[in-house]
Scaffold this active site. Structure first.
Site, short mmCIF file in Angstrom:
data_model
loop_
_atom_site.label_atom_id
_atom_site.label_comp_id
_atom_site.label_asym_id
_atom_site.label_seq_id
_atom_site.Cartn_x
_atom_site.Cartn_y
_atom_site.Cartn_z
N MET A 101 0.80 -1.31 -0.07
CA MET A 101 0.14 -0.14 -0.14
C MET A 101 0.73 1.15 -0.25
O MET A 101 0.44 2.36 -0.46
CB MET A 101 -0.95 0.01 1.46
CG MET A 101 -1.85 -1.24 1.22
SD MET A 101 -3.00 -1.29 2.95
CE MET A 101 -4.19 0.29 2.22
N GLY A 102 2.05 1.21 0.46
CA GLY A 102 2.86 2.45 0.40
C GLY A 102 4.15 2.33 1.49
O GLY A 102 4.50 1.01 1.80
N GLY A 104 7.51 4.43 3.49
CA GLY A 104 7.92 5.81 4.04
C GLY A 104 9.31 5.57 4.90
O GLY A 104 10.00 4.41 4.67
N THR A 105 9.85 6.47 5.42
CA THR A 105 11.01 6.36 6.24
C THR A 105 11.08 5.36 7.07
O THR A 105 11.93 4.78 7.54
CB THR A 105 11.42 7.86 6.71
OG1 THR A 105 10.32 8.21 7.60
CG2 THR A 105 11.85 8.80 5.85
N PHE A 106 9.85 5.15 7.82
CA PHE A 106 9.53 4.30 8.82
C PHE A 106 9.51 2.77 8.49
O PHE A 106 10.01 1.93 9.08
CB PHE A 106 8.07 4.43 9.49
CG PHE A 106 6.93 4.33 8.53
CD1 PHE A 106 6.43 3.04 8.17
CD2 PHE A 106 6.62 5.21 7.80
CE1 PHE A 106 5.50 2.93 7.30
CE2 PHE A 106 5.49 5.36 6.76
CZ PHE A 106 4.95 3.84 6.83
N GLY A 107 9.24 2.52 7.18
CA GLY A 107 9.04 1.19 6.74
C GLY A 107 8.02 1.10 5.61
O GLY A 107 7.93 1.93 4.74
N GLN A 108 7.26 -0.12 5.42
CA GLN A 108 6.37 -0.23 4.69
C GLN A 108 4.84 -0.62 5.02
O GLN A 108 5.03 -1.15 6.24
CB GLN A 108 6.82 -1.34 3.60
CG GLN A 108 8.09 -1.37 3.20
CD GLN A 108 8.65 -2.59 2.67
OE1 GLN A 108 8.63 -3.13 1.48
NE2 GLN A 108 9.03 -3.46 3.47
N VAL A 109 4.01 -0.30 4.37
CA VAL A 109 2.40 -0.82 4.67
C VAL A 109 1.90 -1.57 3.72
O VAL A 109 2.20 -1.63 2.47
CB VAL A 109 1.70 0.51 4.75
CG1 VAL A 109 0.21 0.13 5.09
CG2 VAL A 109 2.21 1.50 5.77
N ASP A 220 3.05 15.72 14.34
CA ASP A 220 3.07 15.72 12.78
C ASP A 220 1.87 15.57 11.84
O ASP A 220 1.86 14.83 11.24
CB ASP A 220 4.02 14.31 12.49
CG ASP A 220 4.76 14.48 11.07
OD1 ASP A 220 4.86 15.52 10.52
OD2 ASP A 220 5.27 13.26 10.50
#
Length: 429
Positions: A101-102, A104-109, A220
């Site tokens: 699904m997406g 980001g800097t944090f990881g993946q969804v 944020d």
């Protein structure tokens, strides 16, 4: 049929945002751990972690009835610590990976099928790096606090479950629709109707008021972190702002069928009493007191809400910048001069932005292009009036209250919800 043809424009015209700064401590990704994985059940939370007998390969695992093919083959993480997977395989024996699904800097969804609950869920798989794991555990704690107090109407995403799997914190969420930013992007950054902005703004402020009542600060808030509950939309004619003769279905823009939203990403949420020394929030939505090093609290969330409301009704971020002095100059151009008492109190890191009691602009500008970028901005009221037909006066007055420089003068979330923009009988207009 012509109505069904829509041009998909996926170019992101906004400047790339700097990753959130709240977790910018230097940290090395731990080495991927070989070995068995044991299952630990605590309440409704299942933890998958490396066993002590790590000399054996995990494919030989038989624990609590899990078959050998219950989980995917073990793989090394990629160079950035992201979990490596293939579509169609399992994430533990409970979840089957359906799509990505997406990221980001944090990881993946990942979109996954939950075999136990018989529903699609969104699973946030955090990078196997200590600072992101630490942020994820803060997010789990906050989500559980919110869930304990949420009676179903406070617009925060609901956590279903969480577990630690192969050195990755995995957080299971209800599956929602696209973010407001993704919706804008696919609409070629064309604005939302004012009545939709009103409903989204009301829900966003309800969420912020709920969090602030619990002594939590999101830190944020941005369109990327606000998701529509459903992906459904309708297409309506739209000729505004099209300078050239459009082709195909670009005469039309998308409007969400439902205004229902939920706020996500509580990885940098903090309790009121916690240490407040690091910079928070994505730059475009960062409050002036944060840039000036004057500390931050609940009003920082309110500033972000003000920026978001303007972006929803105009289609573009209010402050598109990558540099602090330019950002402050943009604020003065759009809102007016900054109070001298704030500039005089600027922290050590921000002293260079102030000269003789005022902003060091344009003298301190990094380039002519930077000066031009500031000069082309419109005053706040003019910007809103360009894009809003009815309710412009109420919206301008509300946003001016949300974007007051001095945080002590800024409206609270509860005060904002009582503003005529939300309370006036718009059916009689």
């Amino acid at each position: 049929m012509e109505m069904e043809r829509v041009t998909e424009l996926t170019i992101d015209r906004r400047p790339r945002k700097r990753p959130r700064l709240g977790w910018d401590a230097v940290s090395q990704a731990p080495k991927a751990q070989l070995g068995l994985f044991y299952v630990q059940e605590i309440g409704n939370v299942t933890s998958y972690a490396p066993s002590r007998t790590s000399s054996d390969h995990p494919s030989s695992l038989f624990v609590k009835g899990l078959a050998r093919n219950g989980s995917a083959p073990w793989r090394e993480d990629d160079k950035d610590g992201h979990y490596v997977f293939e579509l169609g395989e399992n994430l533990t024996s409970r979840y089957k990976i359906h799509s990505k699904m997406g990221e980001g800097t944090f990881g993946q969804v990942l979109e996954c099928w939950d075999r136990e609950r018989k529903e699609m869920v969104a699973i946030k798989i955090v990078r196997g790096v200590k600072k992101y794991r630490d942020a994820a555990m803060i997010e789990v704690d906050v989500l559980q606090q919110l869930g304990k107090h949420d009676k179903g109407g406070n617009r925060c995403v609901q956590i279903r479950n969480w577990f630690d799997y192969r050195n990755h914190i995995c957080i299971v969420f209800e599956k929602l629709g696209p973010s407001l930013y993704d919706f804008l992007r696919k609409n070629n950054y064309r604005s939302f109707p004012i009545d939709l902005v009103r409903e989204i703004g009301r829900q966003l402020l309800e969420c912020v008021a709920f969090m602030h009542d619990l002594h939590l600060i999101h830190t944020d808030l941005k369109p990327e972190n606000i998701l529509l509950v459903t992906p459904d939309y309708v297409k309506v004619p739209d000729y505004k702002g099209l300078s050239k003769s459009p082709k195909d279905g670009s005469y039309y823009k998308r409007i969400p069928k439902s205004s229902a939203i939920k706020v996500i990403d509580f990885g940098s949420t903090t309790y009121e009493k916690k240490d407040q020394t690091y910079i928070v929030s994505t730059r475009h939505y960062r409050a002036p007191e944060v840039i000036l090093g004057l500390g931050w609290s609940y009003p920082c969330d309110i500033w972000s809400v003000g920026c978001i409301l303007v972006e929803l009704c105009s289609g573009e971020a209010l402050f598109q910048t990558h540099e602090n002095l330019e950002h402050l100059a943009m604020m003065e151009r759009v809102i007016g001069p900054m109070p001298q008492h704030m500039l005089k109190r600027a922290g050590r890191s921000a002293e260079k932005y102030v000269r003789r009691g005022r902003l060091d602009w344009p003298e301190g500008a990094m380039s002519r292009d930077s000066i031009k970028a500031v000069l082309k901005l419109h005053r706040l009221q003019n910007l809103i009036m360009q894009h809003v037909d009815h309710s412009a006066g109420d919206l301008i007055h509300l946003v001016q209250g949300l974007l007051r420089y001095d945080p002590s003068d800024r409206l609270s979330a509860r005060e904002a919800l009582r503003h005529p923009f939300f309370t006036r009988d718009h059916l009689r207009r």
